[in-house]
Design a protein around this motif. Structure first.
Motif, PDB file in Angstrom:
ATOM      1  N   PHE A  37      43.269  13.224 -22.967  1.00 26.94           N
ATOM      2  CA  PHE A  37      43.923  14.414 -22.495  1.00 26.94           C
ATOM      3  C   PHE A  37      44.428  15.176 -23.705  1.00 26.94           C
ATOM      4  O   PHE A  37      44.333  16.373 -23.801  1.00 26.94           O
ATOM      5  CB  PHE A  37      45.033  13.902 -21.598  1.00 26.94           C
ATOM      6  CG  PHE A  37      45.953  14.925 -21.086  1.00 26.94           C
ATOM      7  CD1 PHE A  37      45.488  15.937 -20.311  1.00 26.94           C
ATOM      8  CD2 PHE A  37      47.297  14.814 -21.332  1.00 26.94           C
ATOM      9  CE1 PHE A  37      46.363  16.847 -19.776  1.00 26.94           C
ATOM     10  CE2 PHE A  37      48.167  15.717 -20.802  1.00 26.94           C
ATOM     11  CZ  PHE A  37      47.715  16.742 -20.020  1.00 26.94           C
ATOM     12  N   LYS A  43      53.414  12.944 -27.216  1.00 34.51           N
ATOM     13  CA  LYS A  43      54.797  13.019 -26.782  1.00 34.51           C
ATOM     14  C   LYS A  43      55.490  11.754 -27.283  1.00 34.51           C
ATOM     15  O   LYS A  43      54.958  10.644 -27.132  1.00 34.51           O
ATOM     16  CB  LYS A  43      54.849  13.064 -25.257  1.00 34.51           C
ATOM     17  CG  LYS A  43      56.247  13.147 -24.720  1.00 34.51           C
ATOM     18  CD  LYS A  43      56.247  13.354 -23.216  1.00 34.51           C
ATOM     19  CE  LYS A  43      57.656  13.113 -22.702  1.00 34.51           C
ATOM     20  NZ  LYS A  43      57.781  13.034 -21.291  1.00 34.51           N
ATOM     21  N   LEU A  44      56.655  11.932 -27.901  1.00 35.53           N
ATOM     22  CA  LEU A  44      57.357  10.767 -28.435  1.00 35.53           C
ATOM     23  C   LEU A  44      58.490  10.339 -27.522  1.00 35.53           C
ATOM     24  O   LEU A  44      58.811   9.179 -27.394  1.00 35.53           O
ATOM     25  CB  LEU A  44      57.934  11.097 -29.815  1.00 35.53           C
ATOM     26  CG  LEU A  44      56.908  11.492 -30.865  1.00 35.53           C
ATOM     27  CD1 LEU A  44      57.604  11.900 -32.141  1.00 35.53           C
ATOM     28  CD2 LEU A  44      55.980  10.327 -31.142  1.00 35.53           C
ATOM     29  N   HIS A  45      59.144  11.327 -26.928  1.00 33.99           N
ATOM     30  CA  HIS A  45      60.315  11.056 -26.087  1.00 33.99           C
ATOM     31  C   HIS A  45      60.496  12.310 -25.263  1.00 33.99           C
ATOM     32  O   HIS A  45      59.779  13.296 -25.476  1.00 33.99           O
ATOM     33  CB  HIS A  45      61.516  10.818 -26.992  1.00 33.99           C
ATOM     34  CG  HIS A  45      62.668  10.174 -26.287  1.00 33.99           C
ATOM     35  ND1 HIS A  45      62.533   9.055 -25.509  1.00 33.99           N
ATOM     36  CD2 HIS A  45      63.977  10.488 -26.241  1.00 33.99           C
ATOM     37  CE1 HIS A  45      63.710   8.720 -25.018  1.00 33.99           C
ATOM     38  NE2 HIS A  45      64.606   9.571 -25.450  1.00 33.99           N
ATOM     39  N   ASN A  64      53.156   5.056 -32.282  1.00 36.05           N
ATOM     40  CA  ASN A  64      53.662   3.930 -31.502  1.00 36.05           C
ATOM     41  C   ASN A  64      55.049   3.526 -31.982  1.00 36.05           C
ATOM     42  O   ASN A  64      55.969   3.317 -31.193  1.00 36.05           O
ATOM     43  CB  ASN A  64      52.726   2.753 -31.707  1.00 36.05           C
ATOM     44  CG  ASN A  64      52.604   1.959 -30.469  1.00 36.05           C
ATOM     45  OD1 ASN A  64      52.847   2.463 -29.390  1.00 36.05           O
ATOM     46  ND2 ASN A  64      52.263   0.714 -30.623  1.00 36.05           N
ATOM     47  N   ARG A  67      57.688   6.021 -31.013  1.00 36.57           N
ATOM     48  CA  ARG A  67      58.096   5.893 -29.621  1.00 36.57           C
ATOM     49  C   ARG A  67      59.053   4.729 -29.443  1.00 36.57           C
ATOM     50  O   ARG A  67      60.039   4.815 -28.717  1.00 36.57           O
ATOM     51  CB  ARG A  67      56.869   5.696 -28.727  1.00 36.57           C
ATOM     52  CG  ARG A  67      56.096   6.972 -28.540  1.00 36.57           C
ATOM     53  CD  ARG A  67      54.770   6.738 -27.898  1.00 36.57           C
ATOM     54  NE  ARG A  67      54.130   8.004 -27.592  1.00 36.57           N
ATOM     55  CZ  ARG A  67      52.867   8.135 -27.261  1.00 36.57           C
ATOM     56  NH1 ARG A  67      52.101   7.067 -27.166  1.00 36.57           N
ATOM     57  NH2 ARG A  67      52.363   9.322 -27.001  1.00 36.57           N
ATOM     58  N   LEU A  68      58.761   3.622 -30.125  1.00 35.97           N
ATOM     59  CA  LEU A  68      59.641   2.454 -30.033  1.00 35.97           C
ATOM     60  C   LEU A  68      61.015   2.770 -30.606  1.00 35.97           C
ATOM     61  O   LEU A  68      62.031   2.429 -30.008  1.00 35.97           O
ATOM     62  CB  LEU A  68      59.037   1.273 -30.793  1.00 35.97           C
ATOM     63  CG  LEU A  68      58.032   0.454 -30.020  1.00 35.97           C
ATOM     64  CD1 LEU A  68      57.296  -0.482 -30.943  1.00 35.97           C
ATOM     65  CD2 LEU A  68      58.720  -0.333 -28.937  1.00 35.97           C
ATOM     66  N   GLN A  71      62.951   4.899 -28.182  1.00 37.78           N
ATOM     67  CA  GLN A  71      63.399   4.153 -26.996  1.00 37.78           C
ATOM     68  C   GLN A  71      64.539   3.203 -27.329  1.00 37.78           C
ATOM     69  O   GLN A  71      65.466   3.047 -26.541  1.00 37.78           O
ATOM     70  CB  GLN A  71      62.246   3.353 -26.384  1.00 37.78           C
ATOM     71  CG  GLN A  71      61.270   4.176 -25.588  1.00 37.78           C
ATOM     72  CD  GLN A  71      61.930   4.871 -24.426  1.00 37.78           C
ATOM     73  OE1 GLN A  71      61.793   6.061 -24.222  1.00 37.78           O
ATOM     74  NE2 GLN A  71      62.671   4.135 -23.659  1.00 37.78           N
ATOM     75  N   ARG A  72      64.456   2.553 -28.466  1.00 38.38           N
ATOM     76  CA  ARG A  72      65.526   1.614 -28.843  1.00 38.38           C
ATOM     77  C   ARG A  72      66.849   2.350 -28.997  1.00 38.38           C
ATOM     78  O   ARG A  72      67.893   1.876 -28.564  1.00 38.38           O
ATOM     79  CB  ARG A  72      65.194   0.906 -30.159  1.00 38.38           C
ATOM     80  CG  ARG A  72      64.301  -0.276 -29.979  1.00 38.38           C
ATOM     81  CD  ARG A  72      64.120  -1.031 -31.284  1.00 38.38           C
ATOM     82  NE  ARG A  72      62.761  -1.479 -31.395  1.00 38.38           N
ATOM     83  CZ  ARG A  72      61.977  -1.258 -32.422  1.00 38.38           C
ATOM     84  NH1 ARG A  72      62.399  -0.584 -33.466  1.00 38.38           N
ATOM     85  NH2 ARG A  72      60.734  -1.712 -32.428  1.00 38.38           N
ATOM     86  N   LEU A  75      68.102   3.187 -25.619  1.00 41.23           N
ATOM     87  CA  LEU A  75      68.649   2.016 -24.928  1.00 41.23           C
ATOM     88  C   LEU A  75      70.039   1.702 -25.432  1.00 41.23           C
ATOM     89  O   LEU A  75      70.955   1.409 -24.664  1.00 41.23           O
ATOM     90  CB  LEU A  75      67.737   0.803 -25.161  1.00 41.23           C
ATOM     91  CG  LEU A  75      68.198  -0.514 -24.538  1.00 41.23           C
ATOM     92  CD1 LEU A  75      68.207  -0.420 -23.042  1.00 41.23           C
ATOM     93  CD2 LEU A  75      67.301  -1.659 -24.978  1.00 41.23           C
ATOM     94  N   GLN A  78      72.261   5.278 -24.948  1.00 43.57           N
ATOM     95  CA  GLN A  78      72.135   5.957 -23.655  1.00 43.57           C
ATOM     96  C   GLN A  78      72.118   7.476 -23.800  1.00 43.57           C
ATOM     97  O   GLN A  78      72.667   8.191 -22.963  1.00 43.57           O
ATOM     98  CB  GLN A  78      73.254   5.510 -22.681  1.00 43.57           C
ATOM     99  CG  GLN A  78      73.077   4.093 -22.173  1.00 43.57           C
ATOM    100  CD  GLN A  78      71.801   3.911 -21.376  1.00 43.57           C
ATOM    101  OE1 GLN A  78      71.590   4.532 -20.361  1.00 43.57           O
ATOM    102  NE2 GLN A  78      70.923   3.043 -21.861  1.00 43.57           N
TER     103      GLN A  78
ATOM    104  N   PHE B  69      63.499   1.471 -20.444  1.00 36.63           N
ATOM    105  CA  PHE B  69      62.904   1.356 -21.781  1.00 36.63           C
ATOM    106  C   PHE B  69      61.441   0.969 -21.672  1.00 36.63           C
ATOM    107  O   PHE B  69      60.552   1.636 -22.210  1.00 36.63           O
ATOM    108  CB  PHE B  69      63.695   0.309 -22.555  1.00 36.63           C
ATOM    109  CG  PHE B  69      63.210   0.021 -23.943  1.00 36.63           C
ATOM    110  CD1 PHE B  69      62.120  -0.796 -24.179  1.00 36.63           C
ATOM    111  CD2 PHE B  69      63.870   0.557 -25.030  1.00 36.63           C
ATOM    112  CE1 PHE B  69      61.692  -1.081 -25.463  1.00 36.63           C
ATOM    113  CE2 PHE B  69      63.458   0.274 -26.336  1.00 36.63           C
ATOM    114  CZ  PHE B  69      62.363  -0.543 -26.541  1.00 36.63           C
ATOM    115  N   LEU B  73      57.970   3.461 -22.347  1.00 39.82           N
ATOM    116  CA  LEU B  73      56.920   3.180 -23.321  1.00 39.82           C
ATOM    117  C   LEU B  73      55.564   3.097 -22.644  1.00 39.82           C
ATOM    118  O   LEU B  73      54.556   3.588 -23.157  1.00 39.82           O
ATOM    119  CB  LEU B  73      57.214   1.881 -24.071  1.00 39.82           C
ATOM    120  CG  LEU B  73      58.260   2.045 -25.167  1.00 39.82           C
ATOM    121  CD1 LEU B  73      58.651   0.701 -25.732  1.00 39.82           C
ATOM    122  CD2 LEU B  73      57.732   2.923 -26.272  1.00 39.82           C
TER     123      LEU B  73
END
Lengths: 236, 205
Positions: A37, A43-45, A64, A67-68, A71-72, A75, A78, B69, B73
Motif C-alpha cells: 500500500f 506510519k510510526l505512531h 520497526n 515503532r517500538l 510504543q514503549r 506505554l 501514557q 501496545f 505494533l
C-alpha cells in the motif's frame, strides 16, 4: 551516503496547518507484485510518520525500531512520544553503529514528520551518522540538492496552508525527478494534520495525487502560455 | 479475602444476530469502601473490538495498556485491523507469560471481524485459557449471579435492541445481588456500522 544519493527522492514541507511528505516510488516495474500500500512512507505512531531513502532492508529495521520506541514511551508515560525525542533516540542508536562494534552504519536517511503538544508540527531529517536537524522544508535522495535549492527560492515560511504546500511539493518533485512526466504511480504523498484533539495521517489516494499532478500541469501550461504571450508582445 | 474480589467488578458479553454486546459495572472500591463510580472496565482496542477486564483494578489498567501496545505494533506492521480471534490469542499469550505470578484479571473479549463482521465473544481465565462460546460469557465477582441471569434471559439471534435489553437486565440484576459490584453500568452494543454506548443508572449502591 552514496547509496542514499542514488535512492528515490523524498521531500518534506511544513505548512501552517499540517506537514507533508512526498516520495518518489522507484519500483514501478510491471512484474512487481502490488502487495504494498505504501512503499516509502511509514506510519510510526498516531502522531508521527516517516519516509526513507537508501537501503530498504536497513530502513525496515529502523522503522520497526522507531515503532517500538514510540510504543514503549506511550506505554510508560501514557501519552504520545514528542517528535524530537523519537528522532533523537533513534539517532543515538544510529551513532552507536558508527563508533562501536565493527558493524557498518545503516545506509538510510530518514525524513520524519510529526505533531506534538510542545512544538506543534515538525519536520526532521536524520542521516547514517546519527546527525539530525529540524527543518521547515527539505529533501533527501536523488537530485536532492536541486530540489533543496528550488525549495529555498519558493518556500514561504509564513501563511502557507497545506494545500499550497502540496502544490509546491508536486512542482519541486516534477522538476527534480529524472522522469519526463509525473504520474500518480510514481509519487506517494502523505499528510499529517490535526483534527480536533487528535492527529490524522493520510496517505493520499492515487486519484487525489493524480488530481494534484493534473492541476500542476495545467498551471504550468498556463504559465508557459502566458510567457509566450509576453515574449510575442515584447517582440512586436 | 480473595484478591479477585478486592476491588470488585463484573463484565458480561453476549452474542446477537450480526452484533455483540459487552457490558460492565462502574464501581471501583477498596474492599467495602467505594472510591469511584466511573471506573470502566471495558476498553476499546479497535473500531469493532472491545475487551473487558474485571478483577484487580491495577491489573485492569496495566493489562489494558500492555494490550494496546501489542495491538498498535501489530496494526502498524500488518497494516490492517486485528481480528477478534487473533486478539484473544494475544491476551492469552500476555497472561500466560505471567504464569507463576499472574495478572489478577479474567478478561472478556467481544467484537466483530473487521472484514466479514462475524460476531465473536470469548473469555479467558487469569492465566490465559481461552474459551470461545456462541451465547454469552461472564466474568467478575458476581459471576454466579450473572450465569443464572444469562442462562434464563438469553436467546439466540437477538437483534441489537433486544440484545441491549437482555444484557442490561442480566448485568443489573446480577450486580444488585453483589455487595462489591454496581454503581451504574455501561453497555456497548457493537454492530457492523456503529457502536452504541449507553450508561445505565441502576441501584446506586
Amino acid at each position: 551516503m552514496e547509496a542514499i544519493g542514488h535512492a528515490g527522492t523524498c521531500l518534506g514541507i511544513i505548512a501552517e496547518d499540517g506537514v507533508l511528505l512526498a516520495a518518489e516510488r522507484r519500483n514501478v516495474h510491471k512484474l512487481l507484485d502490488e502487495g504494498y500500500f505504501s512503499d516509502k512512507i511509514y506510519k510510526l505512531h498516531d502522531n508521527m510518520a516517516c519516509s526513507v531513502a537508501g537501503i530498504t532492508s536497513d530502513a525496515n529495521v529502523l522503522t520497526n525500531e522507531l515503532r517500538l520506541i514510540a510504543q514503549r514511551y506511550s506505554l510508560q508515560y501514557q501519552e504520545p512520544i514528542p517528535c524530537e525525542q523519537l528522532v533523537s533516540w533513534l539517532c543515538d542508536i544510529k551513532q552507536a553503529y558508527t563508533q562501536y562494534g565493527g558493524l557498518r552504519p545503516f545506509g538510510v536517511s530518514i525524513l520524519y514528520m510529526g505533531w506534538d503538544k510542545h512544538y506543534g508540527f515538525q519536520l526532521y531529517q536524520s542521516d547514517p551518522s546519527g546527525n539530525y536537524g529540524g527543518w521547515k522544508a527539505t529533501c533527501i535522495g536523488n537530485n536532492s540538492s536541486a530540489a533543496i535549492s528550488m525549495l529555498k527560492q519558493e518556500y514561504k515560511s509564513e501563511g502557507v496552508k497545506l494545500a499550497e504546500a502540496m502544490k509546491l511539493a508536486v512542482k519541486v518533485l516534477s522538476k527534480s525527478l529524472d522522469i519526463t512526466k509525473l504520474t500518480h504511480e510514481k509519487v506517494e504523498l502523505a499528510t499529517l494534520t490535526r483534527d480536533g484533539n487528535s492527529c490524522k495521517i493520510t496517505i493520499m489516494t492515487a486519484t487525489d495525487v493524480q488530481k494534484l499532478i493534473d492541476e500542476y500541469e495545467a498551471d504550468e501550461a498556463k504559465a508557459s502560455a502566458e510567457k509566450k504571450e509576453k515574449e510575442k508582445a515584447s517582440k512586436s | 479475602m480473595s484478591i479477585m474480589s478486592y476491588n470488585g467488578g463484573d463484565v458480561i458479553a453476549m452474542m446477537g444476530k450480526n452484533c455483540v454486546a459487552i457490558a460492565c459495572d462502574r464501581r471501583f472500591g477498596i474492599q467495602a469502601q467505594t472510591v469511584s463510580t466511573d471506573f470502566d472496565k471495558i476498553f476499546e482496542m479497535g473500531p469493532k473490538l472491545f475487551v473487558g477486564l474485571p478483577g484487580l483494578a491495577t491489573d485492569t489498567q496495566t493489562v489494558a495498556q500492555r494490550l494496546k501496545f501489542r495491538l498498535n505494533l501489530y496494526t502498524l506492521r500488518e497494516n490492517r485491523a486485528m481480528k477478534p480471534k487473533t486478539f484473544m490469542s494475544v491476551v492469552s499469550n500476555l497472561l500466560y507469560e505471567k504464569r507463576f505470578g499472574p495478572y489478577f484479571i479474567e478478561p472478556v473479549v467481544a467484537g466483530l471481524d473487521p472484514k466479514t463482521n462475524e460476531p465473536f465473544i470469548c473469555s479467558l481465565d487469569l492465566i490465559g485459557c481461552p474459551m470461545v462460546t456462541d451465547d454469552f460469557v461472564v466474568s467478575g465477582t458476581a459471576s454466579e449471579q450473572m450465569y443464572g441471569m444469562c442462562e434464563s434471559l438469553w436467546q439466540p439471534d437477538l437483534g441489537p435492541d433486544d440484545l441491549f435489553e437482555t444484557i442490561s437486565q442480566a448485568l443489573m440484576n446480577a450486580v444488585d445481588r453483589d455487595a462489591v459490584s454496581g454503581w451504574s453500568a455501561k453497555d456497548y452494543v457493537i454492530e457492523a456500522d456503529k457502536v452504541t454506548i449507553k450508561t445505565l443508572k441502576a441501584r446506586m449502591d
